[in-house]
Scaffold this motif. Structure first.
Motif, PDB file in Angstrom:
ATOM      1  N   SER A 180       5.219  -9.674 -10.716  1.00 13.79           N
ATOM      2  CA  SER A 180       5.930 -10.840 -11.249  1.00 13.79           C
ATOM      3  C   SER A 180       7.425 -10.581 -11.393  1.00 13.79           C
ATOM      4  N   GLY A 182       8.869 -11.003 -14.251  1.00 22.74           N
ATOM      5  CA  GLY A 182       9.016 -10.950 -15.704  1.00 22.74           C
ATOM      6  C   GLY A 182      10.212 -10.145 -16.174  1.00 22.74           C
ATOM      7  N   SER A 188      13.073  -6.689 -10.755  1.00 26.55           N
ATOM      8  CA  SER A 188      11.692  -6.611 -10.265  1.00 26.55           C
ATOM      9  C   SER A 188      11.587  -6.688  -8.751  1.00 26.55           C
ATOM     10  N   ASN A 222       5.053 -14.499  -5.975  1.00 29.81           N
ATOM     11  CA  ASN A 222       6.092 -14.446  -7.006  1.00 29.81           C
ATOM     12  C   ASN A 222       7.488 -14.359  -6.391  1.00 29.81           C
TER      13      ASN A 222
END
Length: 379
Positions: A180, A182, A188, A222
């Motif tokens: 993800s 996140g 990420s 994602n």
């Protein structure tokens, strides 16, 4: 956001319109759906993260009744796919275990679904899975590919299933749920790059054995079709292509819809909202060249049934989830809309019986002279 909100009802209506089958072909329908936290109600002692979805959890109160409501809701949407006939291949994300898959498949009586599933090392205990129509596909092999992240962190495996379809055609299907965002997009990104490289190695292995392998990639990435992980690392080209389709090249069937502002995930942050095409369908060029299997142009759909869609408020047009903020129970479906497309198994063109050039007749005896020519002339 504007295009999808204004067109949501129209697009749902268009989904209901029949798509005529091609002559000399067997159609099959492919879909993908992140079903958002499909957990059972039993405590898994090896997974402390499933404590969030237990009957005694003071926030979610994940009782058997809520679990079965979730299953019934998911089954209602899946049964609505493919004009009420259900998909033939369905990639799924955020599945806790095989049991919840069996309970879901039991609610889908329209087709005899087989299950492909492996437990993955994801810390939350959520996996990828695949349902397939056993009347149309025979499972020949299945496996997972481990995505190795920095600092030995763990995430979802990439699922691979190899099928034989009508006419003995081999089809290789990958189901993904990449890490993800996140921690933020840039922070990420390396995790999704790692997932892309893992998938790329698995695909290269197939192409080394068969440069015209029929490959179908499903998942919640994602990331969007234009993201570096997909466009650069995995080297996926947008569909349609003006230069034709090369067998070993990957093409993103969702690219055009994403460019038009469509999406499957409604993202809201600090008062800003937009749609993101996290859920995608990617195909190898051999699936698009019209030889053995072919994608039906413009058959890509995002299923947005009215009963699954928020009708008012700031989330108008978004999918109705099970929870909002993991606190307010809505008894809904998922925070993603499902996506799908139609393909055709093409029948080989019948070989025409070429008679070749007309035979030359064998020479016969010379015609006999006329008896009248030799007879005396009578006056």
């Amino acid at each position: 956001m504007k295009p999808i909100l204004l067109a949501a009802g129209l697009f749902s209506l268009l989904w209901l319109l029949p798509v005529p089958a091609r002559a000399g072909s067997d159609a099959f329908h492919v879909a993908n759906w992140n079903v958002e936290n499909l957990y059972d109600t039993a405590d898994d002692p090896d997974n402390r993260y499933d404590d969030e979805f237990l009957p005694n959890n003071v926030t979610t109160r994940w009782t058997r009744a809520r679990f079965e409501t979730k299953l019934d809701n998911l089954a209602r949407v899946i049964a609505d796919m493919n004009h009420g006939e259900g998909p033939d291949l369905l990639g799924l994300q955020e599945i806790e275990n095989r049991y919840v898959l069996e309970e879901l498949a039991r609610r889908l009586p329209g087709k005899p679904y087989g299950i492909v599933h492996f437990d993955s090392p994801d810390p939350r205990g959520i996996d990828t899975a695949l349902l397939y129509n056993r009347d149309l596909f025979t499972l020949r092999n299945s496996m997972t590919h481990t995505v190795r992240l920095k600092w030995r962190r763990e995430t979802r495996d990439i699922l691979q299933a190899d099928f034989r379809g009508p006419g003995g055609r081999e089809l290789h299907v990958f189901v993904n749920h990449w890490p993800s965002r996140g921690a933020g997009i840039e922070a990420s990104d390396p995790d999704r790059f790692a997932a892309a490289r893992t998938l790329q190695r698995a695909i290269e292995h197939l192409l080394d054995r068969d440069s015209a392998a029929l490959i179908l990639i499903l998942g919640d990435f994602n990331d969007e079709p234009s993201s570096r992980s997909i466009r650069t690392v995995l080297d996926v080209k947008p569909y349609p292509s003006r230069s034709g389709y090369r067998s070993g090249t990957l093409y993103n069937l969702t690219a055009a819809k994403s460019d038009q502002g469509w999406g499957t995930f409604f993202h809201s942050f600090r008062g800003r909202t937009d749609w993101r095409m996290y859920d995608q369908i990617i195909a190898s060029g051999a699936l698009l060249d019209g030889a053995r299997i072919e994608y039906d142009d413009d058959s890509l759909w995002i299923l947005q049934p009215e009963f699954m869609t928020e009708s008012s408020g700031r989330r108008k047009g978004a999918p109705v989830p099970s929870f909002v903020g993991q606190e307010y129970y809505r008894g809904g479906y998922s925070d993603h809309f499902p996506i799908g497309a139609r393909f055709d198994f093409l029948q080989p063109s019948p070989k025409k019986n070429n008679p070749g050039p007309a035979p030359v007749p064998a020479p016969g005896p010379a015609p006999a002279a006329s008896s009248e020519a030799d007879a005396p002339v009578l006056w």
